[in-house]
Design a protein around this motif. Structure first.
Motif, PDB file in Angstrom:
ATOM      1  N   CYS A  36       0.804  -1.190  -0.127  1.00  0.00           N
ATOM      2  CA  CYS A  36       0.292   0.022  -0.113  1.00  0.00           C
ATOM      3  C   CYS A  36       0.838   1.225   0.016  1.00  0.00           C
ATOM      4  N   ASN A  57      -0.358   4.119   0.732  1.00  0.00           N
ATOM      5  CA  ASN A  57      -1.003   5.220   1.856  1.00  0.00           C
ATOM      6  C   ASN A  57      -0.221   5.133   3.146  1.00  0.00           C
ATOM      7  N   TYR A 104      -3.739   4.444  11.226  1.00  0.00           N
ATOM      8  CA  TYR A 104      -4.519   3.418  12.036  1.00  0.00           C
ATOM      9  C   TYR A 104      -4.327   2.180  11.408  1.00  0.00           C
ATOM     10  N   GLY A 144      -4.342  -3.501  -0.543  1.00  0.00           N
ATOM     11  CA  GLY A 144      -4.076  -2.218  -0.419  1.00  0.00           C
ATOM     12  C   GLY A 144      -4.190  -1.597  -1.596  1.00  0.00           C
ATOM     13  N   GLU A 145      -3.719  -0.209  -1.270  1.00  0.00           N
ATOM     14  CA  GLU A 145      -3.780   0.644  -2.451  1.00  0.00           C
ATOM     15  C   GLU A 145      -2.437   1.020  -2.995  1.00  0.00           C
ATOM     16  N   LYS A 148      -5.230   8.275  -0.940  1.00  0.00           N
ATOM     17  CA  LYS A 148      -6.161   8.434   0.019  1.00  0.00           C
ATOM     18  C   LYS A 148      -6.522   9.733   0.766  1.00  0.00           C
ATOM     19  N   GLN A 174      -3.692  -6.877   8.839  1.00  0.00           N
ATOM     20  CA  GLN A 174      -3.862  -5.755   8.810  1.00  0.00           C
ATOM     21  C   GLN A 174      -4.210  -5.120  10.272  1.00  0.00           C
TER      22      GLN A 174
END
Ligand code: SF4
Length: 366
Positions: free
Chosen positions: A84, A86, A90, A129-130, A198, A335
Motif C-alpha cells: 500500500c 498510503n 491507524y 491495499g492501494e 487516500k 492488517q
C-alpha cells in the motif's frame, strides 16, 4: 446534488452539539413515530437516550425480524495483497510500517479461493491495499473473475476508482462494494491520512455513488470507530446511507460497525468506543433505516457478537484472517488483529443454537 454538496452544508461541530443537546422528550417522540426522521436520529444517538435503550433495543429487534427474519448471511474476506502506498495512521498496511509484504499471484489466489470454498461459503470479500502499480485494475479484475468461478457473490473492498473502473469490476463479476469513509470529519481525515492518494477526502466520499451509477448491486459503508466521536460518525453514516437509498433505490445498502483493533504501528485512537456505544449506535440506526443490512465482523469478540445478534445484525464474517494468503500460505502480516476466531462451522452452529439460520448464499448471477 451529490452527497458532497449535502455534506458541505453541515458543520461537524454544530452536528455534535445538535446530537448532544437532544432531550428525553425528543427521544420519546422519535420512538413514538413509525418513521424516524433526522431529528429523531439525533435524539436516539444522544446521551438523553440512555434510559430508553431497552425500548430502542426492542424496536430494533422487531424491525429486524420484520425485514430480515432470523437469517444471517455469512461471508469471509480474502486478502490478495498488503502492499500500500498510503499512510493511514491507524492501519497495519501503512507504507511506513516495516511488515512482511505479500502480493498473491493469480495462481495463489486460485489456491486460496479453492481452500475457502471448501468451507461452503458462497460470498467472499476481496481486499487489497492501494498500490495501483502492483494491484493494477487488470490484476484486481482478473482476481474477481477467478473468484467468481468459486463464489456466487464477490464483494470488493479496494481503493476507490472512477465510474468506469467500477463498471469494469462489475463486468468481471463483482456485485458489491464495501467502502468505509473512515471518518466523516474532514480536518481529522487530513491528519490521519498525511500522504498518498487516500488523502483526497471527497474522492472517497463520492466513491459509493460512482459505484451505484456503474450499477453495482450492493454497497456497504461505515466509519472506523474510535477515530472521532462515535455519535457524530454514526449520524453521518446514517445520513450518507439514507442519501444513497433515496438516490439509488435499486441498490442494496448496508452499514458496518468496524471498531479499531490493535495493529502494527501502534496508533492509539483518541476515542474509546464501548460495547454499550456500539449497541446504541446499532439500534438507533436500525430504527432510522429499518431495511438496511448491518454487518458485524470478527473485529468483535464471540460473546459480543452473540449478544448483539438480535439487535439488527444481518451479515457476519466467519473464518476470517487479515493477512495475505492466510488460508493456505500462512505468510505476510495482518492488517489488524481479529477477536472472533471461530471457523465457519463453529459460527454456523452458534447461530443455529440461537435460533438463527446461517445463510451461505442468498444471491447468484449465473
Ligand atoms: S487502510 Fe487501506 S489504504 Fe490505508 S494503509 Fe491500510 S490498506 Fe492502505
Amino acid at each position: 446534488m451529490g452527497f458532497r454538496e449535502f455534506w458541505e452544508q453541515t458543520c461537524p461541530l454544530e452536528t455534535l452539539k445538535r446530537i448532544e443537546s437532544a432531550t428525553a422528550a425528543q427521544v420519546a417522540q422519535a420512538l413514538s413515530t413509525r418513521f424516524c426522521n433526522e431529528e429523531g436520529l439525533a435524539a436516539l444517538l444522544s446521551p438523553s437516550a440512555t434510559p430508553f435503550l431497552e425500548a430502542m433495543a426492542q424496536r430494533a429487534h422487531d424491525e429486524t425480524l420484520r425485514h430480515f427474519g432470523r437469517q444471517i448471511l455469512l461471508f469471509t474476506p480474502i486478502y490478495i495483497s498488503n502492499h500500500c502506498v498510503n499512510q493511514c495512521a491507524y492501519c497495519g498496511f501503512n507504507v511506513s510500517n516495516r511488515i512482511e509484504r505479500r502480493h498473491l499471484s493469480l495462481a495463489e489466489v486460485d489456491i486460496e479461493a479453492r481452500a475457502i470454498s471448501k468451507t461452503g461459503l458462497k460470498h467472499i470479500l476481496l481486499l487489497t491495499g492501494e498500490a495501483p502499480s502492483l494491484s493494477t485494475p487488470d490484476y484486481i479484475g482478473d482476481s474477481i473473475s477467478l473468484l467468481s468461478t468459486y463464489f456466487t457473490s464477490v464483494g470488493i473492498e479496494i481503493y476507490p476508482v472512477d465510474e468506469k473502473g467500477y463498471a469494469r469490476f462489475i463486468d468481471a463479476g463483482a456485485d458489491t462494494l464495501t467502502l468505509y469513509q473512515e471518518t466523516y470529519n474532514k480536518s481529522l481525515y487530513k491528519t490521519l491520512h498525511p500522504a498518498g492518494p487516500k488523502r483526497n477526502f471527497f474522492y472517497r466520499l463520492e466513491a459509493p455513488e460512482r459505484a451505484a451509477r456503474a450499477r453495482i448491486r450492493g454497497i456497504t459503508i461505515g466509519g472506523l470507530l474510535g477515530l472521532d466521536n462515535w455519535r457524530r460518525e454514526a449520524f453521518y453514516t446514517a445520513l450518507h446511507a439514507r442519501w444513497l437509498l433515496d438516490t439509488f433505490p435499486d441498490v442494496e445498502l448496508g452499514i458496518s460497525f468496524p471498531r479499531m483493533r490493535p495493529h502494527a504501528g501502534g496508533f492509539k485512537p483518541d476515542f474509546d468506543v464501548t460495547d454499550a456505544d456500539i449497541v446504541q449506535m446499532m439500534i438507533a440506526l436500525r430504527i432510522f433505516l429499518p431495511q438496511v443490512g448491518m454487518t458485524v465482523s470478527t473485529r468483535e469478540s464471540p460473546s459480543f457478537r452473540n449478544h448483539i445478534l438480535p439487535l439488527g445484525v444481518t451479515r457476519m464474517s466467519a473464518g476470517s484472517c487479515t493477512s495475505v494468503g492466510s488460508h493456505t500460505l500462512n505468510e505476510g502480516s495482518g492488517q489488524f488483529e481479529i477477536s472472533d476466531g471461530r471457523s465457519v462451522v463453529e459460527m454456523a452452529e452458534s447461530l443455529n443454537r440461537r435460533g438463527y439460520q446461517p445463510v451461505y448464499q442468498d444471491w447468484r448471477r449465473h
